[in-house]
Motif scaffolding. Structure first.
Motif, PDB file in Angstrom:
ATOM      1  N   ASP A 104      15.068 -10.785   2.491  1.00 62.77           N
ATOM      2  CA  ASP A 104      15.306  -9.844   1.315  1.00 62.77           C
ATOM      3  C   ASP A 104      16.676  -9.309   1.234  1.00 62.77           C
ATOM      4  OD1 ASP A 104      15.258  -8.219   3.355  1.00 62.77           O
ATOM      5  OD2 ASP A 104      13.724  -6.956   2.883  1.00 62.77           O
ATOM      6  N   GLY A 125       4.335  -6.827  -9.299  1.00 63.92           N
ATOM      7  CA  GLY A 125       5.457  -7.697  -9.030  1.00 63.92           C
ATOM      8  C   GLY A 125       6.706  -7.579  -9.910  1.00 63.92           C
ATOM      9  N   ALA A 141       9.418  -9.199  -7.139  1.00 65.32           N
ATOM     10  CA  ALA A 141       8.765  -9.222  -5.659  1.00 65.32           C
ATOM     11  C   ALA A 141       9.688  -8.138  -4.873  1.00 65.32           C
ATOM     12  CB  ALA A 141       8.590 -10.630  -5.082  1.00 65.32           C
ATOM     13  N   ARG A 144      12.229  -9.728  -2.450  1.00 59.89           N
ATOM     14  CA  ARG A 144      11.875 -10.583  -1.438  1.00 59.89           C
ATOM     15  C   ARG A 144      11.546 -11.998  -2.095  1.00 59.89           C
ATOM     16  NH1 ARG A 144       8.459  -5.964  -0.483  1.00 59.89           N
ATOM     17  NH2 ARG A 144       7.053  -7.017  -1.155  1.00 59.89           N
ATOM     18  N   LEU A 148       6.913 -16.550  -2.055  1.00 64.34           N
ATOM     19  CA  LEU A 148       5.830 -16.291  -1.229  1.00 64.34           C
ATOM     20  C   LEU A 148       5.304 -14.889  -1.149  1.00 64.34           C
ATOM     21  CD1 LEU A 148       8.044 -17.468   1.844  1.00 64.34           C
ATOM     22  CD2 LEU A 148       6.129 -18.590   0.749  1.00 64.34           C
ATOM     23  N   THR A 149       5.840 -13.871  -1.914  1.00 66.00           N
ATOM     24  CA  THR A 149       5.592 -12.302  -2.089  1.00 66.00           C
ATOM     25  C   THR A 149       5.163 -12.066  -3.383  1.00 66.00           C
ATOM     26  OG1 THR A 149       7.741 -11.617  -2.054  1.00 66.00           O
ATOM     27  CG2 THR A 149       6.732 -11.838   0.106  1.00 66.00           C
ATOM     28  N   SER A 153       2.043 -15.724  -6.013  1.00 63.26           N
ATOM     29  CA  SER A 153       2.482 -16.736  -5.023  1.00 63.26           C
ATOM     30  C   SER A 153       1.482 -17.558  -4.385  1.00 63.26           C
ATOM     31  CB  SER A 153       3.430 -16.034  -4.098  1.00 63.26           C
ATOM     32  OG  SER A 153       4.339 -15.314  -4.865  1.00 63.26           O
TER      33      SER A 153
END
Length: 199
Positions: A104, A125, A141, A144, A148-149, A153
């Motif tokens: 991040d 999000g 996100a 990040r 993935l986050t 995702s």
């Protein structure tokens, strides 16, 4: 790219998509964005990679220039603060900012917060920073890794993970089983030749 489209409930087609970095990740992002109809712009400090981006058909420009024209910014540099205050100051109203690079650290979210008069969450999000001049900048996100986050995702496809783990195994095998000595640093994964019998 698909996760970004789903999270924002918007289409990529017709948008100026700025991809920061043209390593393996950036190349894939730029290719996917163009495949979804985006008008791709690549920012890259390495002149060789910038030339590769140009030869692949992407517009190439410095981030200072790209920050004025982009609708969607995706950082994939692996570097700290690739997108920071001086870039946020130039961005258009409703710009979307996402990180698909390294942890991040690529987007200076502290700078975004310090610049904003107000911070809202229009949907899961998305963090919206309301600037004093009326612009709204949308961070996905929390800065990040969006793949993935983000709320929708799914991470990498299984085939990508299989390849990654296979490469890790080959590297570990060379060091442990074959006793190859290496100096500290980065090394290419060795090519394996198939025997003459095809085995």
């Amino acid at each position: 790219m698909t996760n970004i489209a789903i999270t924002t409930n918007s289409i990529i087609s017709g948008k100026d998509v700025v991809v920061c970095g043209y390593g393996y990740c950036g190349r894939g992002i730029a290719r996917k964005a163009r495949g979804m109809g985006g008008q791709t712009i690549v920012t890259e400090v390495d002149p060789r990679k910038a030339l590769q981006a140009h030869m692949d058909g992407h517009r190439v420009m410095e981030i200072a220039e790209a920050s004025k024209v982009g609708d969607l910014f995706i950082s994939a540099t692996g570097s700290r603060n690739a997108l920071r205050m001086e870039h946020f100051e130039r961005m258009k109203d409703s710009a979307i900012i996402a990180n698909s690079g390294h942890f991040d650290v690529e987007i200076d979210s502290n700078a975004l917060e310090s610049m904003a008069d107000d911070v809202t969450t229009p949907k899961e999000g998305i963090t919206r920073y309301h600037m004093p001049d009326g612009r709204r900048l949308n961070l996905l996100a929390d800065g990040r890794l969006v793949n993935l986050t983000g709320p929708h995702s799914q991470g990498h496809p299984a085939e990508v993970m299989d390849t990654t783990f296979a490469m890790m195994f080959v590297a570990a095998y060379e060091m442990l089983a074959e006793g190859v000595e290496r100096e500290p640093g980065l090394h290419s994964i060795p090519d394996r030749r198939v025997g003459t019998s095809g085995q």
